[in-house]
Design a protein around this motif. Structure first.
Motif, short mmCIF file in Angstrom:
data_model
loop_
_atom_site.label_atom_id
_atom_site.label_comp_id
_atom_site.label_asym_id
_atom_site.label_seq_id
_atom_site.Cartn_x
_atom_site.Cartn_y
_atom_site.Cartn_z
N SER A 1 41.31 38.04 33.53
CA SER A 1 39.69 38.16 33.34
C SER A 1 39.20 38.07 34.61
O SER A 1 38.25 38.65 35.28
CB SER A 1 39.05 37.21 32.31
OG SER A 1 37.78 37.04 32.44
N LEU A 2 39.53 36.98 35.16
CA LEU A 2 38.97 36.67 36.60
C LEU A 2 39.18 37.58 37.69
O LEU A 2 38.58 38.01 38.70
CB LEU A 2 39.45 35.12 37.25
CG LEU A 2 38.26 34.23 37.75
CD1 LEU A 2 36.88 34.25 37.00
CD2 LEU A 2 38.65 33.04 38.33
N ALA A 3 40.45 37.93 37.68
CA ALA A 3 41.08 39.15 38.57
C ALA A 3 40.23 40.56 38.54
O ALA A 3 39.78 41.12 39.13
CB ALA A 3 42.50 39.25 38.23
N ARG A 4 39.69 40.79 37.22
CA ARG A 4 38.74 41.79 36.82
C ARG A 4 37.48 41.56 37.44
O ARG A 4 36.90 42.43 38.16
CB ARG A 4 38.60 42.25 35.49
CG ARG A 4 39.77 42.93 34.64
CD ARG A 4 39.46 43.32 33.44
NE ARG A 4 39.06 42.43 32.67
CZ ARG A 4 39.98 41.66 31.53
NH1 ARG A 4 41.38 41.95 31.70
NH2 ARG A 4 39.57 40.65 31.05
N ASP A 5 36.84 40.28 37.37
CA ASP A 5 35.65 39.99 37.72
C ASP A 5 35.34 39.96 39.34
O ASP A 5 34.25 40.15 39.91
CB ASP A 5 35.25 38.60 37.28
CG ASP A 5 34.76 38.58 35.91
OD1 ASP A 5 34.89 39.68 35.25
OD2 ASP A 5 34.33 37.58 35.40
N ALA B 1 42.48 32.42 46.86
CA ALA B 1 43.54 32.04 47.67
C ALA B 1 43.70 30.52 47.71
O ALA B 1 44.84 30.03 47.98
CB ALA B 1 42.90 32.24 49.22
N SER B 2 42.83 29.78 47.20
CA SER B 2 42.81 28.22 47.25
C SER B 2 42.33 27.82 45.85
O SER B 2 41.36 27.91 45.48
CB SER B 2 42.01 27.72 48.33
OG SER B 2 42.28 26.28 48.32
N PRO C 1 49.34 30.58 35.79
CA PRO C 1 49.00 32.02 35.44
C PRO C 1 48.32 32.60 36.66
O PRO C 1 48.33 33.69 37.06
CB PRO C 1 48.38 32.02 34.34
CG PRO C 1 48.69 30.89 33.43
CD PRO C 1 48.92 29.94 34.40
N PHE C 2 47.43 31.80 37.32
CA PHE C 2 46.58 32.26 38.58
C PHE C 2 47.73 32.41 39.81
O PHE C 2 47.34 33.51 40.55
CB PHE C 2 45.58 31.28 38.99
CG PHE C 2 44.31 31.24 37.79
CD1 PHE C 2 43.33 32.16 38.03
CD2 PHE C 2 44.27 30.29 36.71
CE1 PHE C 2 42.34 32.45 37.22
CE2 PHE C 2 43.29 30.63 35.87
CZ PHE C 2 42.16 31.48 35.98
N PHE D 1 47.67 35.84 41.51
CA PHE D 1 47.35 36.01 42.97
C PHE D 1 48.65 35.56 43.82
O PHE D 1 48.42 34.39 44.04
CB PHE D 1 46.18 35.15 43.14
CG PHE D 1 44.87 35.52 41.99
CD1 PHE D 1 43.96 36.91 42.54
CD2 PHE D 1 44.67 35.04 40.97
CE1 PHE D 1 43.11 37.11 41.84
CE2 PHE D 1 43.48 35.36 40.12
CZ PHE D 1 42.69 36.54 40.55
N PRO D 2 49.30 36.30 44.60
CA PRO D 2 50.49 35.82 44.96
C PRO D 2 50.15 35.30 46.23
O PRO D 2 51.20 34.55 46.94
CB PRO D 2 51.12 37.36 45.18
CG PRO D 2 50.50 38.29 44.43
CD PRO D 2 49.34 37.65 44.26
N LYS D 3 49.01 35.48 46.88
CA LYS D 3 48.78 34.77 47.98
C LYS D 3 48.12 33.10 47.74
O LYS D 3 48.00 32.38 48.68
CB LYS D 3 47.80 35.56 49.00
CG LYS D 3 48.46 36.65 49.21
CD LYS D 3 48.24 36.85 50.97
CE LYS D 3 49.14 38.03 51.32
NZ LYS D 3 48.67 39.39 51.00
#
Ligand SMILES: C[S@@+](CC[C@H](N)C(=O)[O-])C[C@H]1O[C@@H](n2cnc3c(N)ncnc32)[C@H](O)[C@@H]1O
Length: 361
Positions: A182-186, A192-193, A207-208, A212-214
Motif C-alpha cells: 500500500s505504501l509503495a503505491r502511495d 531509503a531509511s 516486507p518493506f 524497497f531493495p535500497k
C-alpha cells in the motif's frame, strides 16, 4: 483429586444466598444461553486442544508422513486411543481432515503449525499457556487494580519477549506485506531509511526491506531480542541492509529528520498513555519531511465498547502490565496531530484485527 477438592471448597465458600437460589422457570428462557456455554467452556477448550496438539507436535509429525493415530502416537510417545480423540477433535476444529484412518493437514495448520515452515508460529503454545496463568487471576486483578505479572518490567520482558515475538511473526509479517504494498503505491519516492522501534522479529520491517531493495533498516530492541530480528532478516535475504540498536527505547535517541519510515509495531499499548504519546512524538521527530509513521495496534471504537478482541486485549494489558491499555482512533489522532503529523489514514488487512494507522510528516 486435589483440584476436585478445591472446587468443592470454592463452591461452599461461594454458595448463593437463600434469596438468590434458583426458582422454577416460568417460561422459555428468552436469552441465548448457548452463548455462555460457548464462551465459558468451548472456546477455552478449543484453545487447549490446539495447545496440546502443538505441544505434542502433531502437525509436524503428520507433515513428516505419520498419518494414522497409531503412527502419530508412537512418534510422539503418546497413548494411541487418547491421541485419536485429540486428532478427531482437531478435525472438528478444522485443523485436520481425515480419510478413513489417515489424517491430513488443512491449509492453516500446514502453513503455520508445522515446525520449520516460513510462517511457523513458533512458541505459540508456550505463550498461550503462560498468558492463561495471568488470565486465571483476572478477578483478583480487578479487585486490587494491580497486574498479576508485569511482563513489560525490564527483567521479565527480556525473558518473555524473545518467545512472544516469534509467535507473532506470521500474522504481523503477513499484515506488513499488505502495508508495504500500500505504501509503495502511495509514495512518490522510494523508502531509503527505516526505523523499526521495538522490532521483535522484524516482522513489520522485513516486507518493506523486501519491497524497497535500497532501504536500510535500523532495528531497536533489547539485546535479548535483536538476534531474533537478525535471524528472520537473514532468512528473508535482507540482513545485510539491517543494523541493530540495542537498548531501552525510553532512553534511546531516535535521531531527527533522518527516516522515511518509522514503525511502531505493537508497542504503544504496553507503554501506556504517557509513554505511548512520547513514543509517537519521538518517532515523529525522527521522520524527514514527507516521511511516514506506521502504527500497528489493537484499536477499539471511540466509545470503547468493541470490537471484542480489542477490548479483551485491554484486559490482557490490565493483567500483564502496569500502564498498558488499548487506545482509540481519537486518541491516536490527537497524539499524531500534537506530534506534527497529518494525513492520518488507516489500512485494513486480513491478518490483523484492527486497521494499521499511517500518518505523514
Ligand atoms: C509485543 S512485541 C512486538 C514486536 C514486533 N514489533 C511485532 O509487532 O511483532 C514488543 C516488542 O517491544 C520490545 N520492547 C518492549 N519494551 C521495550 C523497551 N522498553 N525498549 C526496547 N524494546 C522494548 C520487546 O522486546 C518486543 O520485541
Amino acid at each position: 483429586m486435589i483440584v476436585f477438592f478445591k472446587m468443592i471448597v470454592f463452591f461452599k465458600e461461594n454458595a448463593m444466598p437463600a434469596n438468590r437460589r434458583p426458582t422454577r422457570l416460568k417460561s422459555r428462557p428468552p436469552v441465548p444461553i448457548r452463548k455462555l456455554t460457548e464462551e465459558m467452556m468451548w472456546s477455552l477448550w478449543r484453545a487447549f486442544a490446539l495447545v496440546a496438539a502443538i505441544e505434542l507436535d502433531v502437525f509436524t509429525r503428520i507433515d513428516a508422513g505419520k498419518t494414522t493415530a497409531r503412527e502419530i502416537a508412537e512418534d510422539a510417545g503418546a497413548d494411541e486411543a487418547a491421541m485419536r480423540r485429540l486428532l478427531d477433535a482437531l478435525v472438528a476444529l478444522g485443523y485436520l481432515r481425515r480419510v478413513k484412518d489417515r489424517y491430513a493437514l488443512e491449509a492453516l495448520a500446514k502453513t503455520c503449525l508445522v515446525r520449520g515452515g516460513d510462517l511457523y508460529m513458533e512458541g505459540a503454545a508456550m505463550i498461550a499457556r503462560g498468558l492463561t496463568m495471568g488470565w486465571m487471576q483476572l478477578a483478583e486483578v480487578v479487585r486490587t487494580g494491580k497486574p498479576a505479572v508485569q511482563e513489560n518490567s525490564e527483567a521479565r520482558a527480556r525473558q518473555f519477549f524473545p518467545v512472544l515475538v516469534r509467535s507473532l511473526f506470521p500474522a504481523n509479517y503477513t499484515a506488513a506485506r499488505a502495508a508495504a504494498a500500500s505504501l509503495a503505491r502511495d509514495r512518490r519516492h522510494p523508502i531509503a531509511s527505516i526505523l523499526d522501534v521495538a522490532a521483535g522479529s522484524g516482522a513489520w520491517s522485513i516486507p518493506f526491506a523486501e519491497r524497497f531493495p535500497k532501504a536500510r533498516v535500523t532495528v531497536l530492541d533489547f539485546p535479548e531480542v535483536t538476534p531474533i530480528a537478525r535471524e528472520y532478516a537473514t532468512a528473508h535475504g535482507v540482513a545485510e541492509r539491517y543494523e541493530f540498536l540495542e537498548g531501552n527505547l525510553r532512553e534511546t535517541d531516535f535521531g531527527r529528520d533522518c527516516r522515511d519510515l518509522v514503525i511502531l509495531g505493537h508497542i504503544v499499548h504496553s507503554e501506556g498513555p504517557e509513554w505511548g504519546r512520547r513514543l509517537i512524538e519521538k518517532s515523529a521527530a525522527a521522520l524527514r519531511k514527507g516521511g511516514t509513521l506506521m502504527i500497528a495496534e489493537m484499536v477499539p471504537n471511540d466509545a470503547r465498547t468493541g470490537p471484542a478482541p480489542e477490548m479483551l486485549f485491554s484486559l490482557n494489558m490490565l493483567i500483564h502490565t502496569g500502564e498498558g491499555d488499548v487506545f482509540t482512533m481519537a486518541d491516536y489522532r490527537k497524539w499524531l496531530r500534537a506530534a506534527g503529523l497529518g494525513n492520518v489514514r488507516t489500512l485494513k488487512t486480513a491478518a490483523a484485527p484492527s486497521p494499521l494507522i499511517f500518518a505523514t510528516k
